[in-house]
Design an enzyme around this catalytic site. Structure first.
Site, short mmCIF file in Angstrom:
data_model
loop_
_atom_site.label_atom_id
_atom_site.label_comp_id
_atom_site.label_asym_id
_atom_site.label_seq_id
_atom_site.Cartn_x
_atom_site.Cartn_y
_atom_site.Cartn_z
N CYS A 281 32.19 -9.22 -17.00
CA CYS A 281 32.20 -9.43 -18.45
C CYS A 281 32.93 -8.29 -19.17
O CYS A 281 33.97 -8.48 -19.76
CB CYS A 281 30.77 -9.51 -18.96
SG CYS A 281 29.81 -10.70 -18.08
N1 SAJ Z 1 28.66 1.12 -17.55
C1 SAJ Z 1 28.95 2.48 -17.62
N2 SAJ Z 1 28.32 3.23 -18.56
C2 SAJ Z 1 27.42 2.69 -19.43
C3 SAJ Z 1 27.14 1.30 -19.35
C4 SAJ Z 1 27.77 0.54 -18.40
O1 SAJ Z 1 29.75 3.00 -16.84
O2 SAJ Z 1 26.87 3.44 -20.24
C5 SAJ Z 1 29.35 0.29 -16.57
C6 SAJ Z 1 28.41 -0.31 -15.55
O3 SAJ Z 1 28.23 0.58 -14.46
C7 SAJ Z 1 29.15 -1.58 -15.15
C8 SAJ Z 1 29.88 -1.99 -16.42
O4 SAJ Z 1 29.93 -0.81 -17.24
O5 SAJ Z 1 30.09 -1.28 -14.14
C9 SAJ Z 1 29.19 -3.13 -17.18
O6 SAJ Z 1 27.90 -2.72 -17.37
P1 SAJ Z 1 26.88 -3.51 -18.35
O7 SAJ Z 1 25.64 -2.70 -18.44
O8 SAJ Z 1 27.53 -3.91 -19.59
O9 SAJ Z 1 26.47 -4.77 -17.44
P2 SAJ Z 1 26.91 -6.30 -17.33
O10 SAJ Z 1 28.37 -6.45 -17.42
O11 SAJ Z 1 26.21 -6.85 -16.15
O12 SAJ Z 1 26.19 -7.04 -18.52
C10 SAJ Z 1 26.70 -6.98 -19.74
C11 SAJ Z 1 25.47 -7.01 -20.63
N3 SAJ Z 1 24.84 -5.70 -20.49
C12 SAJ Z 1 24.21 -5.01 -21.42
O13 SAJ Z 1 24.22 -5.34 -22.59
C13 SAJ Z 1 23.43 -3.81 -20.98
C14 SAJ Z 1 25.94 -7.43 -21.89
O14 SAJ Z 1 26.91 -6.51 -22.30
C15 SAJ Z 1 26.42 -8.85 -21.79
O15 SAJ Z 1 25.34 -9.70 -22.11
C16 SAJ Z 1 26.89 -9.22 -20.41
O16 SAJ Z 1 27.56 -8.12 -19.91
C17 SAJ Z 1 27.80 -10.43 -20.51
O17 SAJ Z 1 27.53 -11.37 -19.76
O18 SAJ Z 1 28.69 -10.44 -21.34
#
Ligand code: SAJ
Length: 472
Positions: A281
């Protein structure tokens, strides 16, 4: 019943079928969005038909088995037993559905352009089975305008008219895989309709499934909400990744700075750095918006820059790895490197777009001998686009012998069920890109992403340099 019924009469009839739970629901795509949604719709009392192109997924669901981390097989089995959930590959059964949610993937092409092929395929199949009174809700993350300009014309190829014969909304999925606090049911659900009648039927249906509906003024607004949410995350992750590089230059521990900044009770939101951006995403969705805006001759510079910064993190990490080994008189070439944690984020088993795979690829390109351990990902398979050597690569056991044999342990993803004290006790050198080792101490020399070092034996191990010997 037919298009002779006026829209209001159809709205009243469909709304009544929703209120009495006699409406039949359909979900196209039973992946990490569709299966949780189908389960919640079934739990809300609707007979729910899940449409899948995969015979194996369809069969597993009908056998009462969930293939999705956040959905229990018990829930699936109970709904199947009560005939509230049925999976099928027979798309003609869409005719039986009064409301249908589309939960298909929206990947990017190799050139980072939107790949709407799954939406187009679903739309064409729907058009073949469309009948008056049906409500279609697109959930797949996409650029503003997709519902109105792409989905609608394909559905109207059926000869039926949106807003009078059938109804269309956009409602973005907000699934956070592994999140047990915010689930499909209790996460506020944004909804935008093509017309007012579409909106009213959409609200009538989704308010029976979700705890909180957030109605917006149009389908385009709902589409933009989603890509804005994920663009917000992508840019802030890029900012904190750049902060890690700033701290590396300044000799400051980035975790120290972030934790202190996070004590600000207002006006701040904590993000943490890492080896890059993973998942299906966050790295992708902002490019849907960037692509759309390019067609309108508008450059979304923040997205371009953030993507560049996040994309450079694997190289930054491998440079830190080379530096860490170099400080021990070792080269990256032929170094035995144990990559610890390869899922795209903490405590999940998903490898999609994981930056750890980029790190492994770069390490292999520099001649390192790479193994990995991840309790959630037992093997890296050769799926045709994972450009790693010697696949399949299986997760090595996390044992004292494996740790002592490694020249470097490189932590790319933190997992709650990894014993980092064991790592601190038996590894010689650790590069920790996630702050996983901050609460443990042992014999290992631990270098953080921003270069901060903790090395209990540093003074004892400091070798006499050549200059000292030469000076006599
Ligand atoms: N990440 C970082 N630092 C952070 C947060 C995340 O490096 O502070 C990295 C994670 O390790 C990962 C990527 O970013 O590789 C994405 O992380 P994520 O926490 O956004 O996780 P996703 O992609 O599984 O889920 C996200 C949802 N997550 C959160 O809101 C916490 C949300 O953004 C959406 O509902 C979902 O993508 C989607 O389906 O769009």
């Amino acid at each position: 019943m037919g298009s002779t019924e006026n829209a209001e009469a159809i709205v009243a009839r469909v709304t009544k079928s929703i209120d009495t739970r006699t409406a039949v629901a359909g979900v196209i795509g039973l992946g990490y969005v569709g299966l949780p949604l189908a389960v919640e719709i079934g739990k809300a009392g609707f007979r729910t038909i899940g449409f899948e192109i995969s015979e194996s997924i369809s069969g597993a669901v009908n056998a009462g088995t969930s293939h999705i981390l956040d959905v229990s097989s018990e829930d699936v089995a109970a709904l199947v037993k009560k005939k509230r959930l049925l999976a099928t590959t027979d798309m003609s059964m869409m005719k039986q559905c009064d409301v249908i949610s589309i939960c298909v993937p929206t990947p990017l092409s190799k050139t980072k352009d939107p790949d709407l092929s799954f939406i187009l395929s679903a739309a064409r199949t729907l058009a073949e089975n469309l009948r008056p009174g049906q409500l279609i809700i697109l959930e797949s993350t996409t650029f503003p305008g997709t519902t109105r300009d792409v989905l609608l014309p394909l559905l109207e190829d059926s000869g039926l008219k949106a807003g009078t014969d059938f109804f269309v909304c956009f409602s973005p999925e907000r699934v956070d895989p592994g999140n047990t606090v915010w689930t499909t049911k209790n996460t506020p659900k944004v909804l935008g309709g093509i017309t007012d009648a579409c909106m009213r039927i959409g609200e009538a249906f989704y308010s029976t499934v979700f705890d909180h509906i957030v109605s917006v003024q149009s389908a385009e607004a709902a589409e933009l909400v989603k890509v804005y949410e994920n663009t917000f995350r992508m840019i802030n992750i890029a900012l904190v990744n750049e902060l890690a590089q700033v701290c590396d230059k300044l000799g400051v521990d980035v975790w120290d700075v972030i934790d202190a900044a996070a004590t600000k009770p207002f006006g701040f939101m904590k993000f943490t750095p890492g080896p890059g951006l993973g998942g299906h995403c966050i790295p992708l969705d902002p490019h849907y918006l960037a692509w759309k805006m390019r067609t309108l001759h508008f450059k979304t510079r923040m997205i371009e820059l953030a993507s560049e910064i996040n994309g450079e993190m694997p190289q930054f990490v491998v440079r830190k790895a080379a530096d860490a080994l170099n400080q021990r008189g070792k080269a990256l070439h032929d170094a035995r490197v144990l990559v610890l944690g390869i899922a795209y984020k903490k405590d999940i088993d998903d490898l999609r777009e994981s930056p750890a795979l980029d790190v492994i690829r770069l390490l292999q390109e520099k001649g390192a001998d790479v193994a990995y351990h991840d309790p959630h990902c037992s093997v890296i398979l050769d799926d045709g686009h994972t450009e790693l050597e010697d696949l399949p690569l299986h997760s090595a056991p996390l044992t004292r012998d494996v740790l002592t044999a490694a020249d470097l342990v490189l932590i790319t993803t933190e997992h709650a069920d990894v014993d980092y004290q064991l790592v601190a006790d038996h590894a010689e050198l650790v590069l920790d890109t996630r702050g996983a080792m901050r609460r443990v101490a042992g014999n290992a020399r631990i270098i953080s992403l921003s270069g901060a070092i903790s090395d209990p034996g540093e003074r004892a191990r400091r070798p006499h340099g050549w200059a000292t010997v030469a000076a006599g």
